[in-house]
Write a protein that holds these residues in place. Sequence first.
Motif, PDB file in Angstrom:
ATOM      1  N   ALA A 131       0.792  -1.179   0.051  1.00  0.00           N
ATOM      2  CA  ALA A 131      -0.094  -0.153  -0.016  1.00  0.00           C
ATOM      3  C   ALA A 131       0.905   1.262   0.067  1.00  0.00           C
ATOM      4  O   ALA A 131       1.787   1.437   0.551  1.00  0.00           O
ATOM      5  CB  ALA A 131      -0.958  -0.035   1.195  1.00  0.00           C
ATOM      6  N   ARG A 132       0.579   2.212  -0.758  1.00  0.00           N
ATOM      7  CA  ARG A 132       1.273   3.358  -0.906  1.00  0.00           C
ATOM      8  C   ARG A 132       0.579   4.488  -0.128  1.00  0.00           C
ATOM      9  O   ARG A 132       1.075   5.379   0.411  1.00  0.00           O
ATOM     10  CB  ARG A 132       1.470   3.909  -2.268  1.00  0.00           C
ATOM     11  CG  ARG A 132       2.533   3.161  -3.243  1.00  0.00           C
ATOM     12  CD  ARG A 132       2.845   3.317  -4.562  1.00  0.00           C
ATOM     13  NE  ARG A 132       3.135   4.903  -4.453  1.00  0.00           N
ATOM     14  CZ  ARG A 132       4.106   5.220  -4.896  1.00  0.00           C
ATOM     15  NH1 ARG A 132       5.193   4.438  -5.163  1.00  0.00           N
ATOM     16  NH2 ARG A 132       4.364   6.554  -4.692  1.00  0.00           N
ATOM     17  N   VAL A 133      -0.728   4.658  -0.177  1.00  0.00           N
ATOM     18  CA  VAL A 133      -1.566   5.447   0.234  1.00  0.00           C
ATOM     19  C   VAL A 133      -3.041   4.891   0.960  1.00  0.00           C
ATOM     20  O   VAL A 133      -3.252   3.917   0.772  1.00  0.00           O
ATOM     21  CB  VAL A 133      -2.018   6.740  -0.536  1.00  0.00           C
ATOM     22  CG1 VAL A 133      -0.815   7.454  -1.280  1.00  0.00           C
ATOM     23  CG2 VAL A 133      -3.069   6.085  -1.861  1.00  0.00           C
ATOM     24  N   ALA A 134      -3.259   5.720   1.800  1.00  0.00           N
ATOM     25  CA  ALA A 134      -4.395   5.244   2.582  1.00  0.00           C
ATOM     26  C   ALA A 134      -5.464   6.583   2.411  1.00  0.00           C
ATOM     27  O   ALA A 134      -5.086   7.802   2.443  1.00  0.00           O
ATOM     28  CB  ALA A 134      -4.203   5.002   4.217  1.00  0.00           C
ATOM     29  N   VAL A 135      -6.667   6.090   2.532  1.00  0.00           N
ATOM     30  CA  VAL A 135      -7.754   7.243   2.483  1.00  0.00           C
ATOM     31  C   VAL A 135      -8.814   6.847   3.616  1.00  0.00           C
ATOM     32  O   VAL A 135      -9.213   5.796   3.886  1.00  0.00           O
ATOM     33  CB  VAL A 135      -8.834   7.466   1.152  1.00  0.00           C
ATOM     34  CG1 VAL A 135      -9.751   8.250   1.213  1.00  0.00           C
ATOM     35  CG2 VAL A 135      -7.726   7.453   0.013  1.00  0.00           C
ATOM     36  N   LEU A 136      -8.815   7.911   4.299  1.00  0.00           N
ATOM     37  CA  LEU A 136     -10.189   7.793   5.491  1.00  0.00           C
ATOM     38  C   LEU A 136     -11.070   8.983   5.361  1.00  0.00           C
ATOM     39  O   LEU A 136     -10.866   9.994   5.270  1.00  0.00           O
ATOM     40  CB  LEU A 136      -9.155   8.136   6.879  1.00  0.00           C
ATOM     41  CG  LEU A 136     -10.122   7.820   8.362  1.00  0.00           C
ATOM     42  CD1 LEU A 136     -10.591   6.479   8.218  1.00  0.00           C
ATOM     43  CD2 LEU A 136      -9.473   8.494   9.305  1.00  0.00           C
TER      44      LEU A 136
ATOM     45  N   ASP B  18     -10.148  -0.555  -8.893  1.00  0.00           N
ATOM     46  CA  ASP B  18      -8.740  -0.786  -9.446  1.00  0.00           C
ATOM     47  C   ASP B  18      -7.780  -0.065  -8.642  1.00  0.00           C
ATOM     48  O   ASP B  18      -7.864   0.934  -8.242  1.00  0.00           O
ATOM     49  CB  ASP B  18      -8.602  -0.147 -10.757  1.00  0.00           C
ATOM     50  CG  ASP B  18      -9.078  -1.055 -11.977  1.00  0.00           C
ATOM     51  OD1 ASP B  18      -9.386  -2.179 -11.581  1.00  0.00           O
ATOM     52  OD2 ASP B  18      -9.311  -0.557 -13.210  1.00  0.00           O
ATOM     53  N   GLY B  19      -6.894  -0.957  -7.938  1.00  0.00           N
ATOM     54  CA  GLY B  19      -5.654  -0.394  -7.253  1.00  0.00           C
ATOM     55  C   GLY B  19      -5.982  -0.514  -5.733  1.00  0.00           C
ATOM     56  O   GLY B  19      -4.979  -0.133  -5.053  1.00  0.00           O
TER      57      GLY B  19
ATOM     58  N   TRP C 243      -4.416   1.665  -0.898  1.00  0.00           N
ATOM     59  CA  TRP C 243      -4.247   1.652  -2.345  1.00  0.00           C
ATOM     60  C   TRP C 243      -2.816   1.498  -2.603  1.00  0.00           C
ATOM     61  O   TRP C 243      -1.911   2.037  -2.090  1.00  0.00           O
ATOM     62  CB  TRP C 243      -5.025   3.185  -2.961  1.00  0.00           C
ATOM     63  CG  TRP C 243      -6.024   3.265  -2.592  1.00  0.00           C
ATOM     64  CD1 TRP C 243      -6.724   3.706  -1.357  1.00  0.00           C
ATOM     65  CD2 TRP C 243      -7.165   2.854  -3.341  1.00  0.00           C
ATOM     66  NE1 TRP C 243      -7.882   3.772  -1.461  1.00  0.00           N
ATOM     67  CE2 TRP C 243      -8.503   3.316  -2.550  1.00  0.00           C
ATOM     68  CE3 TRP C 243      -7.575   2.466  -4.458  1.00  0.00           C
ATOM     69  CZ2 TRP C 243      -9.852   3.106  -2.869  1.00  0.00           C
ATOM     70  CZ3 TRP C 243      -9.043   2.127  -4.819  1.00  0.00           C
ATOM     71  CH2 TRP C 243     -10.080   2.504  -4.199  1.00  0.00           C
ATOM     72  N   GLU C 244      -2.752   0.834  -4.070  1.00  0.00           N
ATOM     73  CA  GLU C 244      -1.286   0.514  -4.295  1.00  0.00           C
ATOM     74  C   GLU C 244      -0.760   1.788  -5.193  1.00  0.00           C
ATOM     75  O   GLU C 244       0.422   1.647  -5.552  1.00  0.00           O
ATOM     76  CB  GLU C 244      -1.335  -0.687  -5.235  1.00  0.00           C
ATOM     77  CG  GLU C 244      -1.891  -0.531  -6.711  1.00  0.00           C
ATOM     78  CD  GLU C 244      -1.900  -1.675  -7.402  1.00  0.00           C
ATOM     79  OE1 GLU C 244      -0.987  -2.712  -7.118  1.00  0.00           O
ATOM     80  OE2 GLU C 244      -2.456  -1.577  -8.677  1.00  0.00           O
TER      81      GLU C 244
END
Length: 190
Positions: free
Chosen positions: A107-112, A141-142, A163-164
Amino acid sequence: MHAMQYELTLPADYDMGIIRRRVASRGHLLDDWQGLGFKTYLMRERGALGSPVNQYAPFYLWNTGAGMNAFLWGGPFQGIVDDFGRPSVRQWSGLAYEEGGAAHSPARVAVLRREQVPDRGLLTDVMADAARETERLAGEDGAVLSATAVDTSRWELIHFSLWENDTPKADGDVYEVLHMSAPGRDRLPG
C-alpha cells in the motif's frame, strides 16, 4: 474486529523526516503482535497529497480486544506517550472488511473518510449500505483493502481504504503509508 486511530498533528515547520526515521526504526515492533489484524503507519505532510497539515496518524484493525489492550497498556504505545504526550485514541466497532484486487501489493496511500450516521431510517439499512460501500471500494482498481467501522457514541462511520498507487479512487483524507504491520490480516472477518 476493532478499529483504532490516534492523530498527532504537528507544527507546520516540523521535520517530517523525524517521523519517517521513527517508523523505519520502530515499525517492525508490531510485525508479529498478537491480536493485531494490521497497523498502517500513516503520515500526512503539509502540501503533499493535498494535506493542509503535518500529521502522524496510525490506523489499526484489531482481531482481539486483548491485543489492543496489551498494546495500549504497557506496550509500544508508551513510546508515543513518552515522546509526544498522551493523544486521544479513537475506537470504532468494525462493520465490514474486504480485501481488494491489489491485496498482495504494498500500500502506498490510505484514504479515511468520516460521515455521520443519518438520524432517520433503519440502522440495519444504514449499516448494510456501509458494508456495500466497503465492497465497492475494495472492487476499485488499485484497492489493497477496505474497511468500515462505526463509533456509536458519536454515531460516526469511517470508511478506510488502502491503495497501491498515489491516485486512490476514494474520497477523504489521504495519507502516505510508511509501513504496514499485518500479523493477523488473514484472520480479519470479511
